[in-house]
Design a protein around this motif. Structure first.
Motif, PDB file in Angstrom:
ATOM      1  N   VAL A  26       1.021  -1.117  -0.027  1.00 17.83           N
ATOM      2  CA  VAL A  26      -0.004   0.104  -0.107  1.00 17.83           C
ATOM      3  C   VAL A  26       0.978   1.153  -0.090  1.00 17.83           C
ATOM      4  O   VAL A  26       0.552   2.269  -0.754  1.00 17.83           O
ATOM      5  N   GLN A  27       2.083   1.107   0.810  1.00 16.98           N
ATOM      6  CA  GLN A  27       3.107   2.282   0.793  1.00 16.98           C
ATOM      7  C   GLN A  27       3.404   2.735  -0.734  1.00 16.98           C
ATOM      8  O   GLN A  27       3.393   3.825  -1.134  1.00 16.98           O
ATOM      9  N   LEU A  28       3.636   1.486  -1.460  1.00 18.65           N
ATOM     10  CA  LEU A  28       4.145   1.699  -2.960  1.00 18.65           C
ATOM     11  C   LEU A  28       2.949   2.427  -3.723  1.00 18.65           C
ATOM     12  O   LEU A  28       3.328   3.199  -4.295  1.00 18.65           O
ATOM     13  N   LYS A  29       1.876   2.121  -3.499  1.00 18.95           N
ATOM     14  CA  LYS A  29       0.432   2.660  -4.136  1.00 18.95           C
ATOM     15  C   LYS A  29       0.327   4.121  -3.759  1.00 18.95           C
ATOM     16  O   LYS A  29       0.098   4.813  -4.747  1.00 18.95           O
ATOM     17  N   TYR A  30       0.502   4.373  -2.571  1.00 17.88           N
ATOM     18  CA  TYR A  30       0.457   5.851  -2.121  1.00 17.88           C
ATOM     19  C   TYR A  30       1.706   6.561  -2.802  1.00 17.88           C
ATOM     20  O   TYR A  30       1.259   7.760  -3.202  1.00 17.88           O
ATOM     21  N   GLU A  31       2.731   6.232  -2.919  1.00 19.48           N
ATOM     22  CA  GLU A  31       3.770   6.828  -3.465  1.00 19.48           C
ATOM     23  C   GLU A  31       3.344   7.036  -5.019  1.00 19.48           C
ATOM     24  O   GLU A  31       3.715   8.058  -5.603  1.00 19.48           O
ATOM     25  N   ARG A 192       9.448  -4.501 -10.770  1.00 23.42           N
ATOM     26  CA  ARG A 192       8.182  -4.984 -10.374  1.00 23.42           C
ATOM     27  C   ARG A 192       8.037  -6.469  -9.951  1.00 23.42           C
ATOM     28  O   ARG A 192       6.844  -6.953  -9.563  1.00 23.42           O
ATOM     29  N   HIS A 193       9.146  -7.092  -9.765  1.00 23.11           N
ATOM     30  CA  HIS A 193       9.368  -8.603  -9.300  1.00 23.11           C
ATOM     31  C   HIS A 193       9.505  -8.389  -7.918  1.00 23.11           C
ATOM     32  O   HIS A 193      10.800  -7.982  -7.474  1.00 23.11           O
ATOM     33  N   ARG A 230       4.341 -10.010  -8.168  1.00 26.64           N
ATOM     34  CA  ARG A 230       4.317  -9.063  -9.140  1.00 26.64           C
ATOM     35  C   ARG A 230       3.397  -7.856  -8.711  1.00 26.64           C
ATOM     36  O   ARG A 230       2.647  -7.885  -8.422  1.00 26.64           O
ATOM     37  N   MET A 231       4.022  -6.614  -9.150  1.00 26.13           N
ATOM     38  CA  MET A 231       3.304  -5.222  -8.795  1.00 26.13           C
ATOM     39  C   MET A 231       2.986  -4.771 -10.111  1.00 26.13           C
ATOM     40  O   MET A 231       3.957  -4.717 -11.090  1.00 26.13           O
ATOM     41  N   SER A 236      -4.520  -1.302  -8.794  1.00 28.17           N
ATOM     42  CA  SER A 236      -4.356  -2.383  -7.854  1.00 28.17           C
ATOM     43  C   SER A 236      -2.989  -2.912  -7.492  1.00 28.17           C
ATOM     44  O   SER A 236      -2.828  -4.052  -7.028  1.00 28.17           O
ATOM     45  N   ILE A 237      -2.379  -1.825  -7.129  1.00 34.66           N
ATOM     46  CA  ILE A 237      -1.048  -1.976  -6.274  1.00 34.66           C
ATOM     47  C   ILE A 237      -1.682  -2.397  -5.026  1.00 34.66           C
ATOM     48  O   ILE A 237      -2.242  -1.501  -4.311  1.00 34.66           O
TER      49      ILE A 237
END
Length: 395
Positions: A26-31, A192-193, A230-231, A236-237
């Protein structure tokens, strides 16, 4: 609930919605959402519908099957199960039955936000929004769905599809794998992996191997040789998503990449007051609507249940790509692309018209002929684009 939308702060609304996702992701989504207002808009589909439900209602429109998260970067190329390449809507995670105008309002809002982001003056964005609605309505009034593949595509979309057709599995494997002692495996160098823990990896491999053997959708004679977390995307992150490298058991050096993505309930669901079908799983909902709306289904589209959660399985293809709008600087190129997107949006609604609750073709055609609702959608989208920028600054 929609009524309390204004009482909760923006931070609360966003964190409540993302509660169930993987905390570190979620932190990566927020970024990602902090990158610009358009990326923020892509990552907050729930805010859009929460606000839409609490606003003055849009003019009445027939019910339609909608992808739910329509914006200019949710169109792209993919290889159909008939081996041909198409350009079409390509994200159905939020798909459900809703007023047709909901889909249109989100798409037109995305035009205003994206064009502002690309540095075009407001006048040009408004022209594009009007073009989208004009083509959408005209195609709807005709009542006939179209499809776009390399032979029928024009302009940028044509170039895009031709270059997609040229990209090969070899290129895709080169990007995503590394060679280890005579065999290959998925690369952890790719940002992304991510590495899976041993127990989960073993369970996932066994699960996919069993799916290959038992599912009628699976590819024959393959086995899993490598798996990673996978991201991808923005919205959808944070959902569970895995990538598998499969190797043919009877053809030398033939590989397949499979994507397996957790399916969550549509974020529109609380805000759409329409009786929904009882799908067996969330994954079944997403792919069933996709199969209705697309001209041809994507290759190897399937669903599975893993550890009690439903997942969508699809092939990761070299040809699957979205048009990168930030690379398009020419206004005329954009004109053709937006025109195509409008015709494809209409076509998806026509193709699934009259199915289990959606308006019949006659109703959709009448909506296309009616000139009275377009301006209200434009005004709503313009105002919402301003609101999104305000949210983004606050965020």
């Amino acid at each position: 609930q929609p009524q309390t939308a204004n009482m909760a702060t923006l931070k609360e609304r966003i964190s409540t919605f993302n509660e169930g996702l993987m905390p570190d992701m979620v932190q990566l989504k927020y970024e990602a959402m902090a990158e610009n207002a358009f990326r923020f808009f892509r990552g907050t589909c729930h805010l859009f519908y929460e606000d839409l439900a609490a606003a003055e209602p849009l003019p009445l429109s027939p019910l339609a099957w909608i992808c739910g998260d329509l914006h200019i970067e949710n169109f792209g190329s993919y290889k159909g199960d008939n081996k041909l390449v198409y350009f079409d809507i390509n994200d159905f995670d939020e798909a459900l039955l809703a007023p047709a105008s909901y889909e249109i309002a989100r798409m037109v809002t995305s035009i205003f936000i994206a064009f502002d982001n690309l540095g075009f003056e407001p006048e040009k964005a408004l022209n594009m929004a009007r073009l989208f609605l004009k083509t959408y309505s005209a195609t709807l009034a005709k009542g006939k769905a179209i499809s776009i593949e390399p032979r029928t595509a024009k302009g940028i979309v044509c170039d895009f599809l031709h270059s997609a057709t040229k990209s090969s599995y070899k290129d895709l494997l080169k990007k995503r794998t590394v060679s280890k002692k005579k065999s290959i495996m998925l690369s952890l160098e790719d940002e992304r992996h991510f590495k899976l823990n041993k127990k989960l990896r073993a369970e996932l491999k066994a699960h996919i191997n069993e799916w290959i053997q038992t599912s009628s959708d699976g590819p024959y004679n393959y086995k899993v040789i490598s798996a990673v977390f996978r991201m991808a995307g923005t919205g959808s992150i944070g959902v569970k998503r895995y990538l598998f490298l499969l190797k043919s058991t009877n053809t030398r050096n033939r590989y397949l990449l499979l994507d397996m993505k957790q399916a969550l309930p549509s974020s529109l669901l609380p805000y759409v007051k329409v009786q929904q079908l009882q799908w067996e799983t969330e994954a079944a909902r997403a792919i069933s609507v996709q199969q209705r709306m697309q001209h041809v289904s994507a290759a190897l589209l399937s669903t599975t249940i893993f550890r009690g959660e439903s997942y969508i399985i699809q092939e990761l293809q070299p040809v699957k790509d979205t048009i990168k709008f930030k690379l398009l600087k020419d206004y005329r190129d954009l004109y053709q692309v937006i025109d195509d997107m409008a015709a494809l949006t209409t076509s998806a609604q026509l193709r699934s018209g009259g199915m289990q609750g959606s308006g019949i073709i006659d109703e959709l055609m009448a909506f296309g002929t009616d000139q009275g609702w377009q301006e209200a959608v434009i005004v709503y989208a313009q105002n919402y684009a301003v609101k999104t920028k305000k949210y983004y600054r606050e965020y």
